[in-house]
Design a protein around this motif. Sequence first.
Motif, PDB file in Angstrom:
ATOM      1  N   ALA A   1       0.814  -1.247  -0.008  1.00 21.54           N
ATOM      2  CA  ALA A   1      -0.043  -0.128   0.090  1.00 21.54           C
ATOM      3  C   ALA A   1       0.894   1.304   0.036  1.00 21.54           C
ATOM      4  O   ALA A   1       0.695   2.231  -0.712  1.00 21.54           O
ATOM      5  CB  ALA A   1      -0.801   0.021   1.222  1.00 21.54           C
ATOM      6  N   ALA A   2       1.904   1.166   0.804  1.00 24.58           N
ATOM      7  CA  ALA A   2       3.000   2.447   0.736  1.00 24.58           C
ATOM      8  C   ALA A   2       3.591   2.543  -0.393  1.00 24.58           C
ATOM      9  O   ALA A   2       3.703   3.500  -1.002  1.00 24.58           O
ATOM     10  CB  ALA A   2       3.859   2.173   2.062  1.00 24.58           C
ATOM     11  N   VAL A   3       3.857   1.444  -1.128  1.00 26.51           N
ATOM     12  CA  VAL A   3       4.784   1.819  -2.372  1.00 26.51           C
ATOM     13  C   VAL A   3       3.768   2.074  -3.538  1.00 26.51           C
ATOM     14  O   VAL A   3       4.241   3.075  -4.439  1.00 26.51           O
ATOM     15  CB  VAL A   3       5.192   0.157  -2.834  1.00 26.51           C
ATOM     16  CG1 VAL A   3       5.939   0.140  -4.254  1.00 26.51           C
ATOM     17  CG2 VAL A   3       6.566  -0.321  -1.897  1.00 26.51           C
ATOM     18  N   ALA A   4       2.722   1.754  -3.308  1.00 30.63           N
ATOM     19  CA  ALA A   4       1.579   2.185  -4.414  1.00 30.63           C
ATOM     20  C   ALA A   4       0.976   3.678  -4.217  1.00 30.63           C
ATOM     21  O   ALA A   4       1.237   4.313  -5.112  1.00 30.63           O
ATOM     22  CB  ALA A   4       0.137   1.209  -4.300  1.00 30.63           C
ATOM     23  N   LEU A   5       0.972   4.032  -2.982  1.00 25.62           N
ATOM     24  CA  LEU A   5       0.749   5.600  -3.027  1.00 25.62           C
ATOM     25  C   LEU A   5       1.840   6.282  -3.221  1.00 25.62           C
ATOM     26  O   LEU A   5       1.937   7.242  -3.905  1.00 25.62           O
ATOM     27  CB  LEU A   5       0.225   5.716  -1.402  1.00 25.62           C
ATOM     28  CG  LEU A   5      -0.364   7.007  -1.121  1.00 25.62           C
ATOM     29  CD1 LEU A   5      -1.607   7.097  -2.018  1.00 25.62           C
ATOM     30  CD2 LEU A   5      -0.715   7.129   0.320  1.00 25.62           C
ATOM     31  N   ALA A   6       3.425   5.802  -2.973  1.00 29.87           N
ATOM     32  CA  ALA A   6       4.229   6.512  -3.396  1.00 29.87           C
ATOM     33  C   ALA A   6       4.496   6.511  -4.885  1.00 29.87           C
ATOM     34  O   ALA A   6       5.019   7.722  -5.267  1.00 29.87           O
ATOM     35  CB  ALA A   6       5.662   5.849  -2.738  1.00 29.87           C
ATOM     36  N   LEU A   7       4.452   5.587  -5.667  1.00 25.98           N
ATOM     37  CA  LEU A   7       4.442   5.645  -6.959  1.00 25.98           C
ATOM     38  C   LEU A   7       3.221   6.652  -7.740  1.00 25.98           C
ATOM     39  O   LEU A   7       3.376   7.251  -8.292  1.00 25.98           O
ATOM     40  CB  LEU A   7       3.949   4.268  -7.598  1.00 25.98           C
ATOM     41  CG  LEU A   7       5.103   2.934  -7.645  1.00 25.98           C
ATOM     42  CD1 LEU A   7       4.863   1.916  -7.779  1.00 25.98           C
ATOM     43  CD2 LEU A   7       6.603   3.753  -8.042  1.00 25.98           C
ATOM     44  N   VAL A   8       2.173   6.557  -7.138  1.00 28.17           N
ATOM     45  CA  VAL A   8       1.079   7.550  -7.451  1.00 28.17           C
ATOM     46  C   VAL A   8       1.578   8.823  -7.285  1.00 28.17           C
ATOM     47  O   VAL A   8       1.571   9.764  -8.089  1.00 28.17           O
ATOM     48  CB  VAL A   8      -0.304   7.437  -6.895  1.00 28.17           C
ATOM     49  CG1 VAL A   8      -1.189   8.481  -7.066  1.00 28.17           C
ATOM     50  CG2 VAL A   8      -0.957   6.067  -7.244  1.00 28.17           C
ATOM     51  N   TYR A   9       2.185   9.263  -6.110  1.00 27.45           N
ATOM     52  CA  TYR A   9       2.907  10.819  -5.885  1.00 27.45           C
ATOM     53  C   TYR A   9       3.745  10.892  -7.053  1.00 27.45           C
ATOM     54  O   TYR A   9       3.820  12.036  -7.513  1.00 27.45           O
ATOM     55  CB  TYR A   9       3.455  10.614  -4.293  1.00 27.45           C
ATOM     56  CG  TYR A   9       4.216  11.833  -4.294  1.00 27.45           C
ATOM     57  CD1 TYR A   9       3.688  12.817  -3.964  1.00 27.45           C
ATOM     58  CD2 TYR A   9       5.468  11.832  -4.249  1.00 27.45           C
ATOM     59  CE1 TYR A   9       4.306  13.997  -3.775  1.00 27.45           C
ATOM     60  CE2 TYR A   9       6.340  12.683  -4.007  1.00 27.45           C
ATOM     61  CZ  TYR A   9       5.916  13.984  -3.744  1.00 27.45           C
ATOM     62  OH  TYR A   9       6.581  15.104  -3.653  1.00 27.45           O
ATOM     63  N   LEU A  10       4.601   9.783  -6.994  1.00 26.74           N
ATOM     64  CA  LEU A  10       5.967  10.135  -8.007  1.00 26.74           C
ATOM     65  C   LEU A  10       5.299  10.427  -9.174  1.00 26.74           C
ATOM     66  O   LEU A  10       5.878  11.266 -10.249  1.00 26.74           O
ATOM     67  CB  LEU A  10       6.888   9.136  -7.932  1.00 26.74           C
ATOM     68  CG  LEU A  10       8.258   9.289  -8.577  1.00 26.74           C
ATOM     69  CD1 LEU A  10       8.980  10.360  -7.997  1.00 26.74           C
ATOM     70  CD2 LEU A  10       8.878   7.985  -8.334  1.00 26.74           C
ATOM     71  N   LEU A  11       4.650   9.713  -9.939  1.00 29.30           N
ATOM     72  CA  LEU A  11       4.254  10.015 -11.228  1.00 29.30           C
ATOM     73  C   LEU A  11       3.357  11.428 -11.249  1.00 29.30           C
ATOM     74  O   LEU A  11       3.247  11.754 -12.222  1.00 29.30           O
ATOM     75  CB  LEU A  11       3.126   8.649 -11.495  1.00 29.30           C
ATOM     76  CG  LEU A  11       3.918   7.477 -11.698  1.00 29.30           C
ATOM     77  CD1 LEU A  11       2.810   6.331 -11.991  1.00 29.30           C
ATOM     78  CD2 LEU A  11       4.963   7.684 -13.209  1.00 29.30           C
ATOM     79  N   SER A  12       2.548  11.627 -10.200  1.00 32.55           N
ATOM     80  CA  SER A  12       1.688  12.869 -10.285  1.00 32.55           C
ATOM     81  C   SER A  12       2.577  14.144 -10.336  1.00 32.55           C
ATOM     82  O   SER A  12       2.442  14.997 -11.161  1.00 32.55           O
ATOM     83  CB  SER A  12       0.878  12.967  -8.972  1.00 32.55           C
ATOM     84  OG  SER A  12      -0.013  11.928  -9.030  1.00 32.55           O
ATOM     85  N   VAL A  13       3.560  14.159  -9.530  1.00 26.97           N
ATOM     86  CA  VAL A  13       4.551  15.299  -9.507  1.00 26.97           C
ATOM     87  C   VAL A  13       5.511  15.489 -10.821  1.00 26.97           C
ATOM     88  O   VAL A  13       5.902  16.379 -11.069  1.00 26.97           O
ATOM     89  CB  VAL A  13       5.549  15.363  -8.216  1.00 26.97           C
ATOM     90  CG1 VAL A  13       4.560  15.459  -7.027  1.00 26.97           C
ATOM     91  CG2 VAL A  13       6.374  14.098  -8.273  1.00 26.97           C
ATOM     92  N   TRP A  14       5.608  14.166 -11.369  1.00 25.88           N
ATOM     93  CA  TRP A  14       6.263  14.332 -12.562  1.00 25.88           C
ATOM     94  C   TRP A  14       5.614  14.971 -13.836  1.00 25.88           C
ATOM     95  O   TRP A  14       6.379  15.522 -14.622  1.00 25.88           O
ATOM     96  CB  TRP A  14       6.636  12.714 -12.991  1.00 25.88           C
ATOM     97  CG  TRP A  14       7.866  12.897 -13.716  1.00 25.88           C
ATOM     98  CD1 TRP A  14       8.010  12.529 -15.277  1.00 25.88           C
ATOM     99  CD2 TRP A  14       9.279  12.629 -13.541  1.00 25.88           C
ATOM    100  NE1 TRP A  14       9.285  12.507 -15.642  1.00 25.88           N
ATOM    101  CE2 TRP A  14       9.948  12.540 -14.556  1.00 25.88           C
ATOM    102  CE3 TRP A  14      10.068  12.868 -12.323  1.00 25.88           C
ATOM    103  CZ2 TRP A  14      11.222  12.497 -14.549  1.00 25.88           C
ATOM    104  CZ3 TRP A  14      11.296  12.607 -12.260  1.00 25.88           C
ATOM    105  CH2 TRP A  14      11.746  12.573 -13.426  1.00 25.88           C
ATOM    106  N   THR A  15       4.405  15.080 -13.696  1.00 25.96           N
ATOM    107  CA  THR A  15       3.739  15.682 -14.755  1.00 25.96           C
ATOM    108  C   THR A  15       3.460  17.128 -14.486  1.00 25.96           C
ATOM    109  O   THR A  15       3.105  17.928 -15.334  1.00 25.96           O
ATOM    110  CB  THR A  15       2.174  15.125 -14.674  1.00 25.96           C
ATOM    111  OG1 THR A  15       1.363  15.448 -13.461  1.00 25.96           O
ATOM    112  CG2 THR A  15       2.168  13.528 -14.973  1.00 25.96           C
TER     113      THR A  15
END
Length: 384
Positions: free
Chosen positions: A132-146
């Motif tokens: 769950a932590a990794v999934a949320l971290a990936l969502v955050y990383l992809l979001s700020v990358w945009t």
Amino acid sequence: MSETGGAGAVARLRRLELLALALAKAGGFLNIGAGLLTDRAEMRSVPGCLCLAAGLLPTGVGVVVAGFRRGRVLPGWVTADILVTGVALALNAQLVRPGPQTGWAYFSYPYSLLSLVGVGMAYRRLAVTAAAAVALALVYLLSVWTVPGQGWNGVPNVVSYLGLTPLVWLVTHELDSNARTIDRERELSEDLARGQERTRYYRILHDRVLQTFEALLRDGLVTAGEPRSYLATEAAWLRHLVETGDERSSGDLLAALDSVAARMAHQGLKVEVNAAALTQGGSPHSRLERDQVAAVADAAAEALANTRKHAGVDRAVVRATVEGGCVLVSVTDAGRGFDPSALPRRSGLERSITQRLAEVGGTVLVDSAPGAGTCVRLAVLLKP
């Protein structure tokens, strides 16, 4: 062992977890409020950010309210909250202006970190928590990358996701293990205390009551045939109880009621036992457990003893049947009766009959009135 009821260490830990979750959610909403009030210049759409903040409320508040209602952090609600938070991370990134610094305008980031407190508490397995932590971290990383101008600036923040959640999980599970150990030790201590109390009672019964019974028999102070036979039977039963702790309950309700009737006959009360329904082949009353049989028989015996002492009659009827998944036993007499509502709360009826049935999940109904006799109805639910 119950996790939600009582005053045990596990129950107290569950309440502490819920308090910590409530404080984490309150902190997250304070972060959102700070962003909406102080960083509007960094927002592309203030109304859009307001709608996004409002969208976080249902699951954010719901996970806390539902937890307090159930007495523990609920994994289902935490999962829903994390899914909504992940969507908020992606949408919030599109609602901030491009640039190297987004400030509090990107309010979903601190909110999501605090939401991970619930993840660490709700999931029992570390692998699920980490996922769950990794999934949320990936969502955050992809979001700020945009977001233009952010790029690699969001990478260090990922460490917060991956470090906070396992830490909460480890602390929670260590506290949970300690709380369970405390509760087990308390239960063992209570069992030991109960055992010591039983030993004390058995010693009193042996030294006072049993010795008196056997002295009456040995010294020939009771010589009449029926009273002597009755006293000898009771003395033998009491010695067996004192020496073994076994009440000789066979689990057969019909036999137990017949035994009660025989004891009452020795004391001058004629008891008619009407239990034809229990003699039929395959009668479901055989599913009664020994403690249930003992409780019903003892309660019936107490009701008959009350008849002998207070009703002013020398006859009573005991009826037993099975209805609606319950074994029903009634003790009826045509004596002087009484007003049940006039009895004190801690009367012998409540202590000796009502509480005895309640200990095995049974109920008692007393139907009586002055001059109209008495009927005590005992009901015990059959186990599936």
